[in-house]
Design a protein around this motif. Structure first.
Motif, PDB file in Angstrom:
ATOM      1  N   GLY A 113      -9.189   3.937 -13.322  1.00 56.32           N
ATOM      2  CA  GLY A 113     -10.443   4.403 -12.728  1.00 56.32           C
ATOM      3  C   GLY A 113     -10.995   3.422 -11.719  1.00 56.32           C
ATOM      4  N   ASP A 114     -11.835   3.942 -10.822  1.00 56.87           N
ATOM      5  CA  ASP A 114     -12.512   3.094  -9.838  1.00 56.87           C
ATOM      6  C   ASP A 114     -13.988   3.099 -10.184  1.00 56.87           C
ATOM      7  N   LEU A 115     -14.588   1.927 -10.266  1.00 52.58           N
ATOM      8  CA  LEU A 115     -15.945   1.822 -10.809  1.00 52.58           C
ATOM      9  C   LEU A 115     -16.994   1.405  -9.788  1.00 52.58           C
ATOM     10  N   HIS A 116     -16.633   1.412  -8.524  1.00 54.99           N
ATOM     11  CA  HIS A 116     -17.605   0.993  -7.503  1.00 54.99           C
ATOM     12  C   HIS A 116     -17.392   1.884  -6.275  1.00 54.99           C
ATOM     13  N   VAL A 117     -18.120   2.969  -6.221  1.00 49.92           N
ATOM     14  CA  VAL A 117     -17.895   3.975  -5.182  1.00 49.92           C
ATOM     15  C   VAL A 117     -19.240   4.473  -4.630  1.00 49.92           C
ATOM     16  N   HIS A 118     -19.349   4.451  -3.303  1.00 49.49           N
ATOM     17  CA  HIS A 118     -20.561   4.957  -2.636  1.00 49.49           C
ATOM     18  C   HIS A 118     -20.290   6.329  -2.036  1.00 49.49           C
ATOM     19  N   TYR A 146     -21.421  -7.645 -12.606  1.00 47.59           N
ATOM     20  CA  TYR A 146     -21.954  -8.363 -11.453  1.00 47.59           C
ATOM     21  C   TYR A 146     -20.877  -8.303 -10.363  1.00 47.59           C
ATOM     22  N   ALA A 147     -21.250  -7.723  -9.199  1.00 46.06           N
ATOM     23  CA  ALA A 147     -20.236  -7.389  -8.186  1.00 46.06           C
ATOM     24  C   ALA A 147     -20.145  -8.412  -7.065  1.00 46.06           C
ATOM     25  N   HIS A 148     -19.028  -8.375  -6.357  1.00 46.98           N
ATOM     26  CA  HIS A 148     -18.652  -9.360  -5.320  1.00 46.98           C
ATOM     27  C   HIS A 148     -19.376 -10.681  -5.525  1.00 46.98           C
ATOM     28  N   PRO A 149     -18.940 -11.423  -6.546  1.00 43.79           N
ATOM     29  CA  PRO A 149     -19.704 -12.550  -7.071  1.00 43.79           C
ATOM     30  C   PRO A 149     -20.077 -13.653  -6.075  1.00 43.79           C
ATOM     31  N   THR A 150     -19.275 -13.938  -5.091  1.00 44.52           N
ATOM     32  CA  THR A 150     -19.651 -15.040  -4.187  1.00 44.52           C
ATOM     33  C   THR A 150     -20.227 -14.534  -2.867  1.00 44.52           C
ATOM     34  N   CYS A 151     -20.187 -13.210  -2.650  1.00 47.54           N
ATOM     35  CA  CYS A 151     -20.760 -12.606  -1.445  1.00 47.54           C
ATOM     36  C   CYS A 151     -20.107 -13.061  -0.148  1.00 47.54           C
ATOM     37  N   ARG A 152     -18.936 -13.666  -0.230  1.00 47.53           N
ATOM     38  CA  ARG A 152     -18.321 -14.113   1.024  1.00 47.53           C
ATOM     39  C   ARG A 152     -17.789 -12.912   1.802  1.00 47.53           C
ATOM     40  N   LEU A 153     -17.644 -13.097   3.119  1.00 51.19           N
ATOM     41  CA  LEU A 153     -16.974 -12.095   3.937  1.00 51.19           C
ATOM     42  C   LEU A 153     -15.840 -12.752   4.700  1.00 51.19           C
ATOM     43  N   LEU A 154     -14.737 -12.018   4.805  1.00 51.98           N
ATOM     44  CA  LEU A 154     -13.563 -12.526   5.525  1.00 51.98           C
ATOM     45  C   LEU A 154     -13.437 -11.818   6.865  1.00 51.98           C
ATOM     46  N   PRO A 155     -13.268 -12.458   7.963  1.00 46.58           N
ATOM     47  CA  PRO A 155     -13.573 -13.875   8.056  1.00 46.58           C
ATOM     48  C   PRO A 155     -15.036 -14.011   8.393  1.00 46.58           C
ATOM     49  N   GLY A 156     -15.606 -15.149   8.188  1.00 46.97           N
ATOM     50  CA  GLY A 156     -16.955 -15.325   8.718  1.00 46.97           C
ATOM     51  C   GLY A 156     -17.988 -15.842   7.753  1.00 46.97           C
ATOM     52  N   ARG A 157     -18.335 -15.064   6.713  1.00 49.48           N
ATOM     53  CA  ARG A 157     -19.428 -15.557   5.889  1.00 49.48           C
ATOM     54  C   ARG A 157     -18.905 -16.372   4.718  1.00 49.48           C
ATOM     55  N   SER A 177     -12.345  -3.032  -8.540  1.00 50.60           N
ATOM     56  CA  SER A 177     -12.916  -1.829  -7.932  1.00 50.60           C
ATOM     57  C   SER A 177     -13.010  -1.999  -6.418  1.00 50.60           C
ATOM     58  N   THR A 178     -13.136  -0.843  -5.727  1.00 48.70           N
ATOM     59  CA  THR A 178     -12.915  -0.875  -4.278  1.00 48.70           C
ATOM     60  C   THR A 178     -14.163  -0.966  -3.421  1.00 48.70           C
ATOM     61  N   ASP A 179     -15.342  -0.680  -3.979  1.00 47.79           N
ATOM     62  CA  ASP A 179     -16.546  -0.670  -3.142  1.00 47.79           C
ATOM     63  C   ASP A 179     -16.361   0.359  -2.011  1.00 47.79           C
ATOM     64  N   SER A 180     -15.796   1.509  -2.355  1.00 45.23           N
ATOM     65  CA  SER A 180     -15.464   2.522  -1.346  1.00 45.23           C
ATOM     66  C   SER A 180     -16.697   3.088  -0.680  1.00 45.23           C
ATOM     67  N   HIS A 181     -16.590   3.281   0.626  1.00 46.03           N
ATOM     68  CA  HIS A 181     -17.622   4.014   1.361  1.00 46.03           C
ATOM     69  C   HIS A 181     -17.038   5.270   1.995  1.00 46.03           C
ATOM     70  N   SER A 182     -15.790   5.595   1.646  1.00 47.14           N
ATOM     71  CA  SER A 182     -15.155   6.847   2.070  1.00 47.14           C
ATOM     72  C   SER A 182     -13.937   7.045   1.164  1.00 47.14           C
ATOM     73  N   VAL A 183     -13.374   8.247   1.165  1.00 42.23           N
ATOM     74  CA  VAL A 183     -12.257   8.495   0.240  1.00 42.23           C
ATOM     75  C   VAL A 183     -11.045   7.621   0.573  1.00 42.23           C
ATOM     76  N   GLU A 184     -10.869   7.283   1.864  1.00 38.93           N
ATOM     77  CA  GLU A 184      -9.729   6.435   2.224  1.00 38.93           C
ATOM     78  C   GLU A 184      -9.840   5.051   1.564  1.00 38.93           C
ATOM     79  N   HIS A 185     -11.072   4.596   1.429  1.00 38.65           N
ATOM     80  CA  HIS A 185     -11.264   3.253   0.868  1.00 38.65           C
ATOM     81  C   HIS A 185     -10.773   3.128  -0.573  1.00 38.65           C
ATOM     82  N   LEU A 186     -10.634   4.251  -1.254  1.00 38.61           N
ATOM     83  CA  LEU A 186     -10.104   4.156  -2.625  1.00 38.61           C
ATOM     84  C   LEU A 186      -8.736   3.476  -2.601  1.00 38.61           C
TER      85      LEU A 186
END
Length: 572
Positions: free
Chosen positions: A340-345, A467-478, A528-537
């Motif tokens: 299952g995927d547990l993080h879907v928008h 607790y999701a994306h625990p360090t809040c980093r972004l690749l690349p950049g944050r 989990s994928t943090d999907s914002h569209s079906v492709e993101h799954l």
DNA sequence: GCCGTTTTCGGCCCGACTGTTTTCAGTCG
């Protein structure tokens, strides 16, 4: 002082020793230690504080252990009496230029008395460099060229982007006659989160034809080198792509060799030498008889060395070789284990697709369940849900579950953690949900103390499951926010809160070494994928890659469990 | 400087490509 900073000091030491013309094996020892430190799953500063043994880190012996302790305690390392006297000024800056090693750097600095890249450029233009011993017009020109490449050099690119480039190249080369087995090796195959360059491997009856096809691909910007069996090119954007072609029957040893990591292969070779074998990309040579045995598959190659097959993702010179010798390599998690995927928008907040489409797409992937976790209202930009709309969404999901067969849609929310640690949704609303995610989307620059207070307060809420994306980093950049990982893991254990392994290619958070550590401690994790569209799954494959790098088995991750067992493992 | 199923001393992975040479040094992966 964190591991990256400590490692940097030892890399620099190695460079300086190299410039001094020190024993190359001593230099290698420092590089090896630096590399181990960089990849260690525990923070060395912590280990030093607790007075624990540093010698368990591969490549760290008596001398380097003492230097690490000094470094952590004083912030400095006194290794050279007077570095300014011992080394020509500015010499280390030359080492960053591709193609310039210690010998050349030293030559440039001492013979020409230059100290900066700018001076070096001027010296090349004026013809002074090409007159030096063993230098020529071509070498000088290359250095100039590489200085320019260095200036516009993009950072390592996220693995998601690199995979796209590979897909393009393989699609264009697939019709070259006689070409087989075209795959990416190197850090891409080991699934490092960022990629410096792409290594492609293939086998062909006519290597030259493939090399020709490769170097004349339309998006090839520049040919760096081109030989009989091997070529390096730069594609648009500056990314380097290497291709190596061999005979079909050599594929196993070729792939093994170029998958690396470098350190893994070095350990493997040393071990093989003790057994009387010499390893190369061509196969295994019996040192006594000089006979070369070829391997078409990696499995056969490892087997010949008395080793269990080692998955590429864990070939990082940790304990994988000794474990393989004992047959203790676990079965690492695979995509098919995920239930299952547990993080879907959805389009209820900032997602693109509807509730129904996401549920159908999850079912198509063979999942048993999916949690819909739209944002809470605090995030202004994302048309997040308030109590009233959340109530409506819950009703809509109930209705959907009545209609659907073969998949269960769980109600949920990704609720924002405010700066004071309070949640952006009252407990009376959260308690009605099947699955609650808490996460941070603002106030990234808080001090470590404040940040940890904020996170832990959220974790202590009995309604918060993950607790999701625990360090809040972004690749690349944050860069990651100021999270103390050990403290976070302890809090997760104490409160029974799950930590997310976020599969979004721009996040990959937790990262590999944190996953490794969390798993050691028995912290519950979800992929989990943090999907914002079906492709993101489909991002789940990235999570599989980094979780395997963290030595995860199916049992280490909650969403490999059937629905009933999964729900039973949650807080409430 | 590290390390041990030959070793606490004496080793330490292996090959391709380039540019400069005329047999090889330097760099890279």
């Amino acid at each position: 002082m964190n591991n990256t900073e400590i490692a940097k000091v030892f890399y620099d030491v190695a460079d300086l020793l190299d410039l001094k013309g020190e024993n190359p094996f001593k230099i290698r020892a420092y590089q090896k230690a630096a590399r181990s430190i960089e990849h260690s799953s525990v923070e060395l500063e912590q280990v030093v504080k607790e007075g624990k043994n540093l010698r368990e880190i591969p490549g760290v012996g008596e001398a380097i252990e003492q230097k690490i302790i000094d470094l952590v305690k004083t912030g400095k390392l006194k290794l050279f009496e007077d570095p300014k006297k011992e080394f020509p000024k500015g010499i280390t800056t030359f080492l960053d230029i591709p193609g310039v090693g210690p010998k050349t750097a030293n030559l440039l600095a001492t013979e020409l008395g230059i100290t900066s890249i700018e001076e070096l450029e001027a010296a090349i233009v004026s013809g002074r460099v090409s007159k030096l011993y063993r230098m020529g017009d071509k070498t000088a020109e290359n250095i100039l060229h590489n200085i320019q490449a260095l200036r516009r050099k993009d950072q390592r690119i996220p693995i998601g982007e690199a995979l796209t480039v590979v897909d393009e190249i393989t699609a264009q080369l697939k019709d070259v006659p006689g070409l087989k087995n075209l795959v990416a090796a190197g850090s891409l195959r080991r699934f490092r989160e960022t990629i410096g360059d792409i290594d492609l491997m293939g086998t062909a009856s006519d290597a030259e034809a493939v090399i020709n096809a490769f170097t004349t691909l339309p998006f090839v910007h520049e040919i760096i080198s081109r030989g009989q069996t091997k070529a390096s090119v730069r594609v648009a954007g500056g990314l380097q792509v290497d291709l190596r072609i061999m005979e079909h029957e050599d594929f196993g040893s070729l792939l093994q060799y170029f998958t690396g990591s470098k350190e893994h292969n070095i350990i493997l070779r040393k071990r093989a030498l003790r057994q009387g074998f010499s390893l190369s990309e061509y196969g295994i040579t019996d040192v006594k008889t000089g006979e070369l045995e070829k391997f078409a598959t990696e499995e056969a190659f490892y087997k010949r060395l008395g080793l269990q097959y080692i998955p590429p993702e864990i070939r990082e010179a940790g304990r994988e070789i000794e474990k393989a010798a004992k047959g203790e390599i676990p079965r690492l998690i695979e995509l098919g284990d995920i239930k299952g995927d547990l993080h879907v928008h959805t389009d209820w907040s900032d997602g693109r697709d509807s509730l129904e489409d996401e549920a159908a797409a999850a079912k198509e992937r063979g999942y048993e369940y999916i949690a819909i976790t739209d944002h809470s209202r605090g995030l202004g930009i994302t048309k997040g849900l308030d109590v009233e709309r959340l109530g409506k969404q819950i009703a809509a999901i109930k209705e959907l579950n009545r209609k659907l067969k073969g998949i269960r849609v769980l109600t949920g929310m990704e609720v924002d953690i405010h700066a004071d640690g309070k949640l952006d949704m009252p407990d009376e609303a959260l308690v009605k949900l099947d699955f609650v995610i808490a996460s941070i989307h603002s106030g990234f620059n808080e001090s470590r103390e404040k940040m940890m207070g904020r996170i832990i307060k959220a974790m202590e809420n009995p309604n918060v499951d993950m607790y999701a994306h625990p360090t809040c980093r972004l690749l690349p950049g944050r860069e990651p926010v100021a999270v103390d990982m050990e403290e976070l893991f302890k809090a997760a254990l104490r409160t029974g809160t799950i930590l997310e392994i976020n599969a979004s290619p721009g996040r990959l958070d937790l990262k590999d070494k944190h996953i490794y550590r969390a798993r050691e401690l028995g912290v519950k994790m979800i992929m989990s994928t943090d999907s914002h569209s079906v492709e993101h799954l489909g991002f789940m494959r990235f999570d599989i890659g980094i979780a395997r790098r963290g030595w995860c088995e199916a049992k280490d991750v909650l969403n490999t469990r059937p629905l009933r067992e999964f729900l039973a493992a949650l807080k409430k």
